[in-house]
Design an enzyme around this catalytic site. Structure first.
Site, PDB file in Angstrom:
ATOM      1  N   THR A 109       0.778  -1.253  -0.005  1.00 40.38           N
ATOM      2  CA  THR A 109       0.011  -0.028  -0.021  1.00 40.38           C
ATOM      3  C   THR A 109       0.861   1.220   0.067  1.00 40.38           C
ATOM      4  OG1 THR A 109      -0.064   0.104   2.348  1.00 40.38           O
ATOM      5  CG2 THR A 109      -1.728  -1.051   1.307  1.00 40.38           C
ATOM      6  N   ASP A 201      17.129   2.258  -1.381  1.00 38.19           N
ATOM      7  CA  ASP A 201      16.803   1.769  -0.165  1.00 38.19           C
ATOM      8  C   ASP A 201      17.788   2.807   0.719  1.00 38.19           C
ATOM      9  OD1 ASP A 201      15.983   0.662   2.397  1.00 38.19           O
ATOM     10  OD2 ASP A 201      14.311  -0.241   1.421  1.00 38.19           O
ATOM     11  N   ASP A 204      18.496   0.289   4.099  1.00 42.16           N
ATOM     12  CA  ASP A 204      19.327  -0.880   3.751  1.00 42.16           C
ATOM     13  C   ASP A 204      20.864  -0.529   3.390  1.00 42.16           C
ATOM     14  OD1 ASP A 204      17.531  -2.891   3.900  1.00 42.16           O
ATOM     15  OD2 ASP A 204      16.681  -2.921   1.841  1.00 42.16           O
TER      16      ASP A 204
HETATM   17  C1  PRP Z   1      11.953   4.589   4.007  1.00 43.75           C
HETATM   18  C2  PRP Z   1      12.560   6.066   4.247  1.00 43.75           C
HETATM   19  C3  PRP Z   1      11.150   6.743   4.536  1.00 43.75           C
HETATM   20  C4  PRP Z   1      10.210   6.122   3.847  1.00 43.75           C
HETATM   21  C5  PRP Z   1       9.757   7.190   2.819  1.00 43.75           C
HETATM   22  O1  PRP Z   1      11.668   3.864   4.974  1.00 43.75           O
HETATM   23  O2  PRP Z   1      13.538   6.088   5.146  1.00 43.75           O
HETATM   24  O3  PRP Z   1      10.813   6.475   6.013  1.00 43.75           O
HETATM   25  O4  PRP Z   1      10.656   4.900   3.187  1.00 43.75           O
HETATM   26  O5  PRP Z   1       8.845   6.702   1.879  1.00 43.75           O
HETATM   27  P1  PRP Z   1       7.480   7.358   1.799  1.00 43.75           P
HETATM   28  O6  PRP Z   1       7.571   8.656   1.746  1.00 43.75           O
HETATM   29  O7  PRP Z   1       6.581   6.805   0.474  1.00 43.75           O
HETATM   30  O8  PRP Z   1       6.736   7.106   3.091  1.00 43.75           O
HETATM   31  P2  PRP Z   1      11.488   2.429   5.055  1.00 43.75           P
HETATM   32  O9  PRP Z   1      10.080   2.144   4.987  1.00 43.75           O
HETATM   33  O10 PRP Z   1      12.245   1.827   3.732  1.00 43.75           O
HETATM   34  O11 PRP Z   1      11.910   1.604   6.330  1.00 43.75           O
HETATM   35  P3  PRP Z   1      13.483   1.878   6.870  1.00 43.75           P
HETATM   36  O12 PRP Z   1      13.714   3.311   7.435  1.00 43.75           O
HETATM   37  O13 PRP Z   1      13.173   0.782   7.941  1.00 43.75           O
HETATM   38  O14 PRP Z   1      14.402   1.256   6.018  1.00 43.75           O
HETATM   39  N1  URA Z   2      12.541   4.623   0.810  1.00 48.14           N
HETATM   40  C1  URA Z   2      13.842   4.606   0.194  1.00 48.14           C
HETATM   41  O1  URA Z   2      14.594   4.256   1.208  1.00 48.14           O
HETATM   42  N2  URA Z   2      14.107   4.971  -0.908  1.00 48.14           N
HETATM   43  C2  URA Z   2      13.379   5.422  -1.580  1.00 48.14           C
HETATM   44  O2  URA Z   2      13.646   5.750  -2.831  1.00 48.14           O
HETATM   45  C3  URA Z   2      11.852   5.466  -1.329  1.00 48.14           C
HETATM   46  C4  URA Z   2      11.415   5.149  -0.182  1.00 48.14           C
END
Ligand code: PRP
Ligand code: URA
Length: 210
Positions: A109, A201, A204
Site C-alpha cells: 500500500t 533503499d 538498507d
Molecule cells: C523509507 C524512508 C522513509 C520512507 C519514505 O523507510 O526512510 O521513512 O521509506 O517513503 P514514503 O515517503 O513513501 O513514506 P522504510 O519504510 O524503507 O523503512 P526503513 O527506514 O526501516 O528502511
Molecule cells: N524509501 C527509500 O529508502 N528509498 C526510496 O527511494 C523511497 C523510499
C-alpha cells in the site's frame, strides 16, 4: 500558504549526494556521508534560531557577543533510516533531545505502519526537527508530523536528503505550517514508490541489510 521548501544549493551537498547515489559506494562510506550531509543541512535548518548576547572578555577587551538563546530543541528520526542523520544534527546542536518514531512502509500500500514511539517528556515545548533521508510518497513524513502535532508540538521542520515532487506536494497539502529542508529534489517516483534517480533503499544502504 504552503510551507517553504529549502533546497540546499551548495557544491559540497551536491558532491556528497552523488557519492550516495552511486550503487558502488560502500556501507561505511554511505553511512559517514549521510551523517555529513545531515550536518550541512542542519546548518540551514537552524538559521532562524534566536540569539541573545553575553559579555565575554577577549584578550583585547570586553564585548557583548552573540550566543544561542537556549531554545529547547528536539531531533526526531523516523526509524530506521532517520537514525543515520541524528549524529550530524547532534554535532551541530549538542544539547538537543532525541525522540524516536518507528515507521515502516507497507510495500504494497506504501502507507506507513507505526511500531515504536518514545519522546522527551517536554517535547511539546521544543522546536522539532524530524529527520529521514527519503521523502518519497510522503506517507511516512506526513504520519510522523501528525504524531508530533498530537504530542502538542507547534514548531516542526522536516529534513530529508532527497525529496520527490509527490512527497513535497503531500506535506504541503497536509501540513502547510511545516518547512522542508532537503539536499535535492529528484524527478519522480517509480511504480514501486522509489525515488528516481534516487539512491535506492536508504535504510538498507545505511545498515547494510541487503
Ligand atoms: C523509507 C524512508 C522513509 C520512507 C519514505 O523507510 O526512510 O521513512 O521509506 O517513503 P514514503 O515517503 O513513501 O513514506 P522504510 O519504510 O524503507 O523503512 P526503513 O527506514 O526501516 O528502511
Ligand atoms: N524509501 C527509500 O529508502 N528509498 C526510496 O527511494 C523511497 C523510499
Amino acid at each position: 500558504m504552503n510551507g517553504k521548501v529549502h533546497v540546499m544549493d551548495h557544491p559540497l551537498v551536491a558532491h556528497k549526494l552523488t557519492i550516495l547515489r552511486d550503487k558502488e559506494t560502500s556501507v561505511k562510506d554511505f553511512r559517514e556521508i549521510v551523517s555529513e550531509i545531515g550536518m550541512l543541512i542542519t546548518y540551514e535548518a537552524t538559521r532562524d534560531l534566536p540569539l541573545t548576547t553575553r559579555e565575554v572578555e577577549t584578550p583585547i577587551c570586553k564585548t557583548d557577543a552573540p550566543t544561542l538563546k537556549g531554545k529547547k530543541f528536539a531531533v526526531v528520526p523516523i526509524l530506521r533510516a532517520g537514525l543515520g542523520l541524528v549524529e550530524g544534527v547532534l554535532r551541530m546542536v549538542p544539547g538537543a533531545r532525541v525522540g524516536h518514531i518507528g515507521l515502516y512502509r507497507n510495500e504494497e500500500t506504501l502507507e506507513p505502519v507505526k511500531y515504536f514511539c518514545k519522546m522527551p517528556k517536554d517535547v511539546a515545548e521544543r522546536d522539532v526537527l524530524i529527520v529521514d533521508p527519503m521523502l518519497a510518497t510522503g506517507g511516512s513524513a506526513d504520519a510522523a508530523i501528525g504524531f508530533m502535532k498530537e504530542y502538542g508540538c507547534t514548531n516542526i521542520k522536516l529534513m530529508v536528503l532527497l525529496a520527490a515532487p509527490e512527497g513535497i506536494e503531500r506535506i504541503q497539502k497536509s501540513h502547510p505550517d511545516v518547512d522542508i529542508y532537503c539536499g535535492a529534489v529528484d524527478e519522480k517516483l517509480n511504480d514501486k514508490g522509489y525515488i528516481v534517480p534516487g539512491l535506492g533503499d536508504a535504510g538498507d544502504r545505511i545498515f547494510g541489510t541487503k
